[in-house]
Design an enzyme around this catalytic site. Structure first.
Site, PDB file in Angstrom:
ATOM      1  N   ASP A  59       0.836  -1.195   0.000  1.00 39.16           N
ATOM      2  CA  ASP A  59       0.000   0.000   0.000  1.00 39.16           C
ATOM      3  C   ASP A  59       0.869   1.241   0.000  1.00 39.16           C
ATOM      4  O   ASP A  59       1.965   1.253   0.569  1.00 39.16           O
ATOM      5  CB  ASP A  59      -0.908   0.010   1.231  1.00 39.16           C
ATOM      6  N   SER A  60       0.390   2.278  -0.681  1.00 37.53           N
ATOM      7  CA  SER A  60       1.053   3.574  -0.706  1.00 37.53           C
ATOM      8  C   SER A  60       2.505   3.421  -1.170  1.00 37.53           C
ATOM      9  O   SER A  60       2.746   2.910  -2.269  1.00 37.53           O
ATOM     10  CB  SER A  60       0.950   4.232   0.669  1.00 37.53           C
ATOM     11  N   ALA A  61       3.479   3.805  -0.348  1.00 39.30           N
ATOM     12  CA  ALA A  61       4.874   3.592  -0.732  1.00 39.30           C
ATOM     13  C   ALA A  61       5.155   2.112  -0.957  1.00 39.30           C
ATOM     14  O   ALA A  61       5.903   1.734  -1.870  1.00 39.30           O
ATOM     15  CB  ALA A  61       5.802   4.140   0.343  1.00 39.30           C
TER      16      ALA A  61
ATOM     17  N   HIS B 281      -7.115   7.612   1.372  1.00 33.00           N
ATOM     18  CA  HIS B 281      -5.881   6.887   1.056  1.00 33.00           C
ATOM     19  C   HIS B 281      -5.798   5.590   1.863  1.00 33.00           C
ATOM     20  O   HIS B 281      -5.967   5.595   3.084  1.00 33.00           O
ATOM     21  CB  HIS B 281      -4.694   7.798   1.380  1.00 33.00           C
TER      22      HIS B 281
END
Length: 308
Positions: free
Chosen positions: A148-150, A273
């Protein structure tokens, strides 16, 4: 949009988003806040959690969540946190339900963080963990990389690096709100400013520089958006339509499809997010994780059938 999701967005807008408006990144504060606010779900019944954080556990330093009745599927999970904070412990809220729904034993990697360990430390750790899993007998066609995300961007960068090195590729990859353009050139950085309940768009360019260090911010292994996607396995990408990182997903999906990669891109309305982190409280998170689990089961079954 469920009332649960609306409540989560209200909390994020009130407590998290103001932190991203500050002109400088306070690494210590971010790490302290993540550790203080971490909510750790119970280990699912019929599963075992094993933590391996000792000096001799690398390259598999992190946490194993293993079912008593193995399915033969393995997930290598890469947590988010801008490459400078968070850990496997902070992301159990997304790892545990994904593992339980998919039936996959899951390894959540404790990769090294910037600024103490800028690029390529995280990538090297992900590559080493993947290769060690294969050396330990995990079949690539029964393995999925997720993040997820980074961590979602790192999952894609890991695929690019594995392909370039000629390594066997996993059956697929799952990316939740992936951060793929650390140069922050997507239009949504501006157009979704104020709509995103969690971030100011201005927060991402400084964080990208913190991770990239002396490396070109557009290096494909730093920002996978700038890579070639030919030959990659199927991808599942989930993103909220109000996220400032929306274009980090849509542009990757477009490039991958042009390169012949099978891509499932799911853009969900008014979701924050990495909203999957809010399972089981938010029903949209539960549905998204179930979809991701079906993807994991499907691609591993297809790859195993093709291999046999």
């Amino acid at each position: 949009m469920s009332w649960q999701s609306a409540l989560a967005c209200w909390v994020l807008r009130r407590w998290t988003r103001p932190e991203t408006a500050k002109p400088r990144i306070d690494v210590a504060r971010a790490r302290a806040m993540a550790s203080e606010r971490v909510w750790s779900p119970k280990v699912p019944a019929g599963w075992h959690l094993v933590q391996r954080y000792g000096p001799h556990d690398a390259p598999l330093c992190g946490e194993w969540l293993t079912p008593e009745q193995p399915s033969g599927i393995t997930i290598l999970y890469l947590h988010g946190g801008g490459y400078y904070f968070c850990s496997p412990a902070t992301h159990r809220g997304i790892v545990f339900p994904l593992a339980r729904r998919s039936g996959a034993r899951t390894f959540s990697l404790d990769y090294r963080l910037a600024p103490e360990h800028p690029f390529p430390a995280a990538l090297y750790d992900a590559l080493a963990a993947y290769r060690t899993l294969l050396a330990d007998g995990v079949l690539p066609e029964r393995l999925v990389i997720a993040g997820d995300s980074a961590g979602g961007g790192l999952a894609l960068a890991t695929l690019l690096a594995l392909r370039d090195a000629g390594d066997p590729l996993p059956a697929g990859a799952v990316a939740f709100s992936p951060w793929t353009d650390l140069a922050a050139t997507g239009a949504s950085i501006t157009t979704n400013e104020g709509r995103d309940p969690m971030f100011h768009g201005s927060a991402f360019a400084p964080a990208g520089k913190l991770y990239a260090g002396e490396t070109d911010i557009r290096h494909p292994y730093v920002s996978p958006l700038y890579g070639r996607f030919e030959g990659l396995p199927p991808l599942l990408i989930q993103i909220g339509d109000t996220e400032v990182l929306l274009d980090d997903s849509t542009r990757v999906a477009e490039k991958a499809r042009v390169a012949g990669v099978r891509v499932e891109l799911n853009i969900l309305p008014k979701m924050p997010h990495v909203f999957q982190m809010f399972a089981p409280f938010v029903p949209e998170a539960n549905r998204a994780l179930e979809q991701a689990a079906r993807f994991v089961r499907r691609v591993t079954a297809l790859q195993a059938a093709e291999t046999s």
